[in-house]
Design a protein around this motif. Sequence first.
Motif, mmCIF file in Angstrom:
data_model
loop_
_atom_site.group_PDB
_atom_site.id
_atom_site.type_symbol
_atom_site.label_atom_id
_atom_site.label_comp_id
_atom_site.label_asym_id
_atom_site.label_seq_id
_atom_site.Cartn_x
_atom_site.Cartn_y
_atom_site.Cartn_z
ATOM 1 N N ASP A 34 -1.456 27.425 15.124
ATOM 2 C CA ASP A 34 -3.227 27.295 15.427
ATOM 3 C C ASP A 34 -3.519 28.996 15.198
ATOM 4 O O ASP A 34 -4.358 29.086 15.030
ATOM 5 N N ASN A 45 3.390 24.539 16.936
ATOM 6 C CA ASN A 45 2.348 24.078 16.433
ATOM 7 C C ASN A 45 1.417 25.416 16.897
ATOM 8 O O ASN A 45 0.198 25.636 16.786
ATOM 9 N N THR A 46 1.717 26.648 18.246
ATOM 10 C CA THR A 46 1.237 27.778 18.563
ATOM 11 C C THR A 46 1.049 28.554 17.575
ATOM 12 O O THR A 46 -0.566 28.996 16.649
#
Length: 882
Positions: free
Chosen positions: A374, A370-371
Motif C-alpha cells: 500500500d 500488505n502495508t
Amino acid sequence: MLLVLLPVTGLLAFTAFSGVAQWEEARTLGRFHTATEVSFATTAVSDAVAEERIAAVEARLRPAPGTLAERSAAERATVRALTRATERAVSWPEVDVAGQLDAVGRRLHAVRVQTGTGSLTARALAQEYQGVEDELLDTVGALEAGRPTRASGRAADAHDAILGAVEAAERERAEIAILLDAPPDQRPAAVGRWPALEEAQLREFRQNTSDRLRAELYSTQFEAPGRAVRKVRDLLTAPDPKAAAWPSYTLWLADSTARIDSLRGIQDQAARELAGTAADDLRSARVRSVRDLAVSLAVLAVVTVLALALRRSITRPLGEVSAGARALSSGDLSYDIRYAGRDELGDVADTFRELRVTTEKLAAEIRSMNTAIDDNRLEHRADAVSFDGTWAQLLGGMNATMASFAAAHGRRRKAERELESIFNLSPDLLCITGVDGYFKRVNPAFERTLGYSGEELLAKPSIEFVHREDRHTTRVALDRLAGGVELAEFENRYVREDGTECWLQWSARAVPEEGLFYAAARDVTESRRTAREQGALRRVATRVAHGESPERVFGAVVDEVGDLLSVCAAAVLRYESDGALTVLGASPAREPVVGGGSAESEAAAREVARTRTAARVGRSVGAPIVVDGRLWGVVVASSPLEPLPDGTEARLADFTELIATAVAKADSRAQLTASRARVVAAGDASRRRIERDLHDGVQQRLVALQLDLRLAESMITDRSSELAQQIAHVGKGLDDASQDLLQVARGIHPAILSKGGLGPALRSLARRSAVPVELDLRLPARRLPEQVEVAAYYVTSECLTNAAKHAHASVVEVAAKIHDDVLELTIRDDGVGGAEPGRGSGLIGLVDRVEAIGGKLDVTGPPGKGTTMDVRLPLTGPATHA
C-alpha cells in the motif's frame, strides 16, 4: 470402535441383502402360486370344452333327443366353468387372462350358433373346438411358465404334459368316432397324428412327475380301455384291416371315454401336486424371510448398544478438537482447545495449539507485506528465516512475488509510455468516450482529420460532430455497444470544421466496469468514393456488354455522374468534326445543359475542348473523354442553385477517365450498327434496282423477240421444212431464257414481296419449295417495315433451300407472328440436323442480315433431330443514315 463396527456392519449388510433376496423370492413364489390357481380354473374350462366337443360331435353324427340334451348340458357346464375362471383371472394383473377367456367365450358362442344351424360337418365342428382348446392350453402354459424353483418347474412341466396328452386323446376320440360313423368302404387307411403326440406328452410327463403318478399311469395304460384303444390304433396302421375287426361306434366311445377319465384322474393328481409344491415353496420362502429379518433386528440392537456405550468416552474430546480445527480453518485464532489428555486426541490438541501460534506469526508477516504494498515500498521482504518447512516456502514465494511485482511495475510504466507514443503517433483516429456521450481523450490524428482542436472535441457531446442523417444509426450503435456487443466496421459521417463530410469506419469495445468506450476509426472517405466510382463503372460496362442501346448507355453515364457528384444536371457530349457539340445523353426532366440552356455548361465544354483538361466555368464543370489519344467528347455537370465543391473537376476527370473506353465502345457499336444497316439497305436497294431493270428492260426485249419470232413462224406455210423446225427451236430457247431470267429476277428481289408484303411472299416460297411446307402465319393486315420483310423473306428462303439440299428433310414448318413489336419467325425441319452458323457462309450471312437491323437469330440443330431456327426482328430497328 471402528474395528468393532466394521464386521458388524458387514454382517448387517449381508443379512439385509439376504432378507431382501428372500422377500423377493417369496414375492415371486406368491405370484406363481396365484398363477397356478388361475391356470387350474382355466384347465377346468379346457376340460369342459373337451366334453362339449365330443357331445357336439355325437349330436351332429347321430342326432337324437338324448345326444342333443347331452350337448346342451355340456354347453351349460362350459359356461359355468368359464364364468368361474373369469372371476378368478381378475386377481392376476400381469397377463390379461380375463380378456383371453372373454375372447374364448365369444368364439364358443360363434361355434354354437353354427352348430345350431347345421352348417358345419362333424369334422369341421371338431376342428373349431380344437382351435379353442389350443388357445386355452396356451394360456395355461403361459401362466405356469414362471418356474421360480426346480420343484415347481418340474411339477408345472408334468401338469402341462398331462394336459397335452389328455387333449390328444380327446381329439383322437372325436376323429375315430367320425371315422366309425362313416360307411366301411369310405373309411381312410390311417387317422391323425394324435397317438404320437399323446405318447410324446406322456413321455415328458413320466420324466417330470412323481413315482406314484408314474406307476398309476403305467397301470392305466394296461387296463381294458387302454388295450382296446391300442387295438384300434393298430387297425388304423395295418395295411389292409379286416372290416370285422373294427369296433362299433358305441363301443369305441365307451372305451376311449373310460381311458380319458383315467387320464383326467391322473391330471387332477398332477394339479394337486403342483399346487402343493407351489404352496410349500411359498411357505419356506416366507419362513426364511422372517428368520433373516429377526437376525437383522438383533444385530442392529447389538450395534446400537455398543455405539451408545462408546459415545461418551470418544465423541466429547473429538468434538472439541473438531471445533478448534474449524475455528482455525475459518481464521479465528482466539479459540483455545482445553483438552489435554495423554492419548492420541491429546496429541492432536497440542498440535493444533502450536499451529495457532505459528499461524498468528504468519498473519503478522502477511499484514506487514500488505502495508508495504500500500505504501509502494516494493523493496520490502518478509522474514522467512523465522519459519520452517512449508511456512518458510510460503513466505519465500511471497518475497519472490513481491520482486516480480516490482519488475512488472517497471515494465508497466515502460509499456504505458510506449502506448502513449503509439496513441499520439497513430494515423488512425483513436479515442476514449464515456457513457455520458463525451470524448474523454482523442489522439492528434482525430484533431487533424476533423479540423477541431482537442479542447473543442472534448467540450461538446460526440453526437454533435456526427452528420444529422447518421445520428439515429449512431445512437443505435452506441446502445448496442453499451449492451455488451462489440462494434466492428460501423460507418457514419462526421462533419469537419470546414463543413465538409468525411466517412469514418469504427471498431469499438465497451468496458462496463469503467464506464468507458475504447474506439478506433479509419477515414474511408476516399475508399468509399473509389468504390462508388468502381461500382458506377461496373454498371456502365455491364450495360455495354449486354449490348444495350447507346441512348440507354449514355443515360446511365449521366445518372451515375449525377449520383457521384450530387448534381442535378449532367450530360455526355461528342465533339463533331465541324466543332459542333452533339448531346448523346442528358439528365431527364431537367433543363438542357447545352443548346439554349445553360451558357456556363456550354462554356465549360468549349473550355475543355481548348485545354483538353478538366475545367470549371461558374457553377459548371467539364472533363474530357479521350479515346486513343483523340479528344472524343466531354462530360459536363452543373449545379444551378449553389457552387460545386472544390475538387469536383478532379473527381469528374477521374471518373471520366475510367468510363472513357465504355462510352467510346457504346458509340462505336452504335455507329457500326448504323453502318451495317446502311450496307444492308443499300444492298436491298441495289437488288430492287437490278430486278426492276431486268423486268423493264431485258425481259421486255425478250418478250418482243418472242412475239416477232412467232409472227415469222406463222408466215411459213410448210411446217415440216427445215426452216420451220429451226425457228421453233429458237422460239423454245427464247422461252427457256425468259423463264430463267424470271427466276433470276425473283432471286435478286421478289416482286411479290414489294407488291403483296411478307405473307404472300412466304406463301409463294412454300409453293415453289421442293420440300412440303406447313405455314402458320399470324401477321397483321398492315405492311411491316421493308427491311424486316426482306430479312424475314431471305431467312425463310435460305432455310428452305438448306432443308432440301443439305438436311434431306421431309417437311418444314414455318410460323410467324407479331409479339411486343417484334416479328417472331420460327422455321423447323425434321432433317439430319447438325447445322452450325460458324460452319457455313449462308448462315453467317443470315446472322449478319438479322443483326444489322437489330434482330437476333438462334440456330438449334442436334445431329439426327432436325434444325430449328428462331428469328426475332424488331419492328423499330436501328436508324439508317445515308
